[in-house]
Design an enzyme around this catalytic site. Sequence first.
Site: not given
Length: 272
Positions: A151, A156
């Site tokens: 990932e 974020e």
Amino acid sequence: MGCGSNDPSTTGPDTPPAVEIAIPSSGYESPTSYSGKTLVWEDDFEENRLDPANWTHETGTGQNGWGNNELQFYRSQNTSFQDGHLIITAKEESFNGSNYTSSRIISLNKQQFRYGRIDIRAVMPRGQGLWPALWMLGVNFPTVGWPACGEIDIMEMIGGNGRENTVHGTVHWQNNGSHAEFGGSRTISNGTLSDKFHVYSIEWDATRIRWFIDNEQYHEIDTSPAELDEFRRSFFFIMNVAVGGNWPGSPNANTTFPQHMIVDYVRVFQNQ
């Protein structure tokens, strides 16, 4: 970001916003070309619809709240378009047993890439419990699962408690059967990530990944060790706004809805 479902599906048409939202007119704009690189793919959302050649909606609540105890139900109806921008809207509303709704789009089996410079220009939502993300998973996710697929979190942001001025860039992988991760962050000098557009980027090749905000590098990982082989494979994109979950915690009385993540474009450049 983590994940908890591998069942992409579409439900219903994309719907326009009920009222126009305020899209910031300021912010960083990345160049349209880089020396030695070619633009191999972009989506600038100028057609004011979700291009089926690029994206699919993932819907529902996933497994254990998409692996993170998130609170939202993902619906295609929370994706809209305005003035050439993709808008993902998080709402406080009861739907199918959830108290919040949002959207999550993926490019699996449509647009997937191995290496390159990736630029995404976007404005973040704000508020306690909001968790917007622009990220990638290995295309073998449906067969090997997470974190073995790898990932790459390009961006974020965690809402509330003064955290909305900080961007996080992280990788997750599997090391000797266990979950491993390595992340970095950058706190901007003025305002929050919801005030204006910023460009979130990575430069990724066979030996390293570097993270940037507005073309300023803030994090790097050496991916040359054999245990990080996940990052020498193809990845697909995910864009979503989660509500609640292990990292941000739940919304509170100070959280206002609806909240919007506004994406101007995503571009992929690769070496010539």
